[in-house]
Design an enzyme around this catalytic site. Structure first.
Site, PDB file in Angstrom:
ATOM      1  N   SER A 144      23.929 -23.336   5.135  1.00  0.00           N
ATOM      2  CA  SER A 144      23.447 -24.718   5.223  1.00  0.00           C
ATOM      3  C   SER A 144      23.537 -25.162   6.671  1.00  0.00           C
ATOM      4  CB  SER A 144      24.317 -25.635   4.352  1.00  0.00           C
ATOM      5  OG  SER A 144      24.078 -26.987   4.688  1.00  0.00           O
TER       6      SER A 144
ATOM      7  N   TYR B 197      33.199 -29.430   3.209  1.00  0.00           N
ATOM      8  CA  TYR B 197      32.052 -28.648   2.766  1.00  0.00           C
ATOM      9  C   TYR B 197      31.430 -27.902   3.947  1.00  0.00           C
ATOM     10  CZ  TYR B 197      27.457 -27.635   0.728  1.00  0.00           C
ATOM     11  OH  TYR B 197      26.316 -27.014   0.294  1.00  0.00           O
TER      12      TYR B 197
END
Lengths: 252, 446
Positions: free
Chosen positions: A145, A158
């Site tokens: 990501s 995260y």
């Protein structure tokens, strides 16, 4: 085996209920993949998803898979290879996304989620890579990501797991070089989907289908890294250079 | 590990390459490789797809088996090691007045490969495929034993056309054809469209031992399927009197050109291929009889350019060859019509009538029409188009040539090779642990 025109025959999806994962699998099946294994917690995948893949012409198997239990991951890979034969594409698509505020309140939950988002991918990725190396072919699709490209204050738990995963995937890709097996690193931005329901999309947000389309194209062209959307790549080239004092003030 | 591809240069995979120099060394390698990813014999790598690849396993480079041949002129038979190329054989045999029973479009295939793919040539309508002429073959099987097989053995016909999956062929004896000269007497004629091509071939192919039609796929509308027919026989001494001076059997083919090591991608595109096709068709005589030609221009025009597959650039090429039975001409028309309207670039499109096949269970040829196309792998939409053609071909009772295939599905092969189960039973009995494997076998689940 991958054929001359880039179609594959077998696919293993780890995180068998993942929206992005299933979207990629559906496209691979439409392009000719005929055997699929969905590895999901409790061995359950919604019937309509199974039906959809079967209607497209695939033979679909389901197996129990728990991302948080790394000691079981090698077994799952072996089961898949026994059922499907050579694994042409392996997609670990599991992951959890909690809010930074929740992680701040409960460090234990934070650590557990990182163990899944990073540690789970390490054990599953290494187990899959071993099999792909033996086969002399096959692609491991790693869903990284942009959150891990430069970690932001707004979601650093995260983001740091994704940063670890991205580094792991780069190293693994280099380690597999010359073996015939490969790693494809996917770096999407904000993906509008079930996982981000209720969240306000960030700029340059994309849908699940866009991510899946980009992955298919990257598999076909044998790319090493794909950004979705593609313009995130130049954007992050700039963002990586921003001084920390400004980066720290990024609203999200 | 060595990265291997087929002639189409698509889908490379790595394998450990071994170079056995004798049948005993082959047997030793087979015994060493009974576990793991298995092994496979490879010849000169002229199969277009992944037939001679074995990802993660061992590949035996059978060109290391020393080329050798003995001619028995009484019986009209040659015994050759599996690594001997048809090129070497023709160089040796033609000056002695003999010709190989079947040659594909290139001389650069090995005897082992010719049997494993049960190759065919322009004489299929008269002489069937290579396997029909094999009297015996020596096979190293999965248990490491060296077996001599003949046409009375089931394993022989599982090996002819068996794509190397029953064992390693190390030697073979096959019938040869007596010739008086090294030349061909050739008739060339042009046809207006596909129907005329089919009519002329149906009516008069039987007058020739060797026939083929080259189709100009770039022609559209009323000229769709216009072709140049090239048909001929081995020239007799009488035919070449006054044309050829010196020894009529002299044969010394040379490779005059080599493709450059690097070629820009996209060199073969609609414009260049269209121009080439127009010139090829245009320069062919409307009708010319009794032309005396050498072996290379008649049988192996592409052998004059070494490494011609590189002309397709880094993306490589896909060769698509199917056969449909007589009576399924509509399928052929549909395919040619679609290729023509969609303006698909095919550099060399070749049509041929097949005669009877061999009893080889996975052998490709059957009575009917076979069409072969060369298409750059990067053509957009190619995967879907060829899948559609697969469906039409299988529906018409036809099938695809495994030695050319690099992209079809296991399902289409299972439906179109009705003797696949029978073949599997014999293969499984000869190789219960699956020692002999290839990427093709994995992809198509043979």
């Amino acid at each position: 085996m991958r054929n001359a025109l880039g179609s594959v025959d077998t696919v293993l999806l780890l995180g068998g209920r993942s929206e992005i994962g299933l979207a990629i699998v559906a496209r691979l099946v439409r392009d000719g993949a005929s055997r699929v294994m969905l590895a999901a917690r409790g061995g359950t995948v919604p019937d309509e998803e199974l039906e959809r893949l079967r209607r497209l012409g695939a033979e679909v198997h389901v197996v129990d898979f728990d991302a948080s239990r790394p000691e079981t991951h090698q077994d799952v890979i072996d089961t898949a290879a026994a059922k499907l034969g050579d694994l042409d594409v392996v997609i670990p698509a599991f992951g959890v996304l909690g809010s930074q505020a929740a992680y701040d309140r409960d460090p234990e939950v934070a650590a557990r989620d990182v163990a899944v988002n990073f540690g789970g991918h390490v054990s599953a990725g290494l187990a899959a890579a071993r099999r792909l190396r033996e086969q002399g072919h096959g692609t491991l699709v790693v869903l990284s990501s942009v959150a891990g490209v430069r970690v932001r204050r707004a979601n650093f738990v995260y983001g740091s797991a994704k940063a670890g995963l991205d580094g792991f995937a780069q190293g693994l890709g280099d380690a597999l070089h010359g073996s015939g097996a490969r790693v494809l690193i996917v770096r999407p931005g904000f993906v509008i989907g079930r996982m981000t329901e209720g969240m306000t999309p960030a700029p340059m947000a994309v849908g699940v289908d866009e991510v899946a389309d980009a992955v298919i194209e990257a598999l076909r062209s044998r790319a090493r890294v794909v950004w979705v959307p593609a313009r995130l790549r130049p954007a992050f080239t700039v963002m990586r250079l921003l001084p920390q004092a400004i980066w720290r003030r990024m609203p999200r | 590990m060595t990265l291997l591809t087929g002639w189409g240069r698509t889908a490379p995979t790595p394998a450990t390459l071994a170079r056995p120099r004798s049948a005993d060394e082959v047997a030793a390698l087979v015994k060493e490789n009974t576990a793991g990813r298995g092994l496979l014999a490879r010849g000169l790598g002229r199969a277009y797809g992944d037939a001679a690849q074995n990802a993660g396993g061992t590949v035996l480079d059978c060109t290391a088996l020393p080329p050798s041949w003995t001619l028995d002129p009484e019986a009209g038979e040659v015994t050759a090691s599996a690594g001997t190329s048809l090129h070497d054989l023709m160089n040796a045999l033609v000056p002695r007045g003999w010709f190989v029973p079947v040659t594909p479009g290139t001389r650069y295939v090995t005897v082992g490969g010719a049997i494993a793919a049960d190759v065919h040539g322009k004489n299929h309508h008269v002489d069937s495929s290579f396997g029909a002429h094999v009297r015996s073959l020596t096979l190293v099987t999965a248990d490491g034993s060296v077996r001599v097989l003949g046409p009375a053995d089931d394993l022989f016909w599982a090996t002819v056309g068996g794509m190397g999956l029953t064992g390693v062929i190390v030697e073979a004896t096959f019938a040869c054809v007596p010739i008086e000269t090294s030349r061909m007497r050739v008739d060339v004629e042009r046809t207006r469209d596909l129907d005329e091509t089919l009519d002329v071939m149906t009516a008069t192919d039987d007058r020739y031992r060797y026939t083929v039609a080259w189709i100009d796929l770039m022609a559209r509308g009323g000229r769709t399927g216009r072709s140049v027919l090239t048909r001929g026989d081995h020239a007799t001494r009488e035919d070449v009197r006054g044309v050829v001076r010196g020894d009529p059997l002299a044969f010394a083919p040379r490779q005059r050109l080599a493709a450059p090591p690097w070629v820009p991608d996209g060199l073969l595109n609609r414009a260049t291929v269209g121009a080439f096709n127009a010139v090829w068709y245009g320069k062919a005589p409307k009708a010319r009889r009794g032309l005396i030609q050498g072996v290379t221009p008649f049988f192996h025009p592409l052998d004059a350019v070494a490494g011609w597959n590189r002309m397709y650039g880094s993306g490589g090429l896909v060769q698509y060859q199917f056969v449909v039975p007589f009576g399924a001409e509509d399928t052929l028309r549909r395919v040619v019509g679609t290729l023509s309207t969609r303006r698909v670039v095919s550099f060399l499109t070749v049509l041929k009538r097949f005669g009877v096949g061999t009893p080889g269970m996975l052998s490709f040829p059957m009575p009917g029409w076979t069409l072969a196309l060369d298409i750059p792998a990067g053509v957009p939409g190619l995967a879907g188009l060829l899948r559609t053609f697969d469906d039409w071909v299988v529906e018409a009772g036809g099938r695809l040539y495994l030695a050319k295939d690099s992209r079809t599905s296991a399902a289409s092969v299972a439906t179109s090779y009705p003797r696949l189960e029978e073949w599997r039973a014999i293969r499984d009995a000869a190789d219960p642990d699956g020692v002999f494997r290839s990427d093709l076998a994995r992809r198509l689940r043979l």
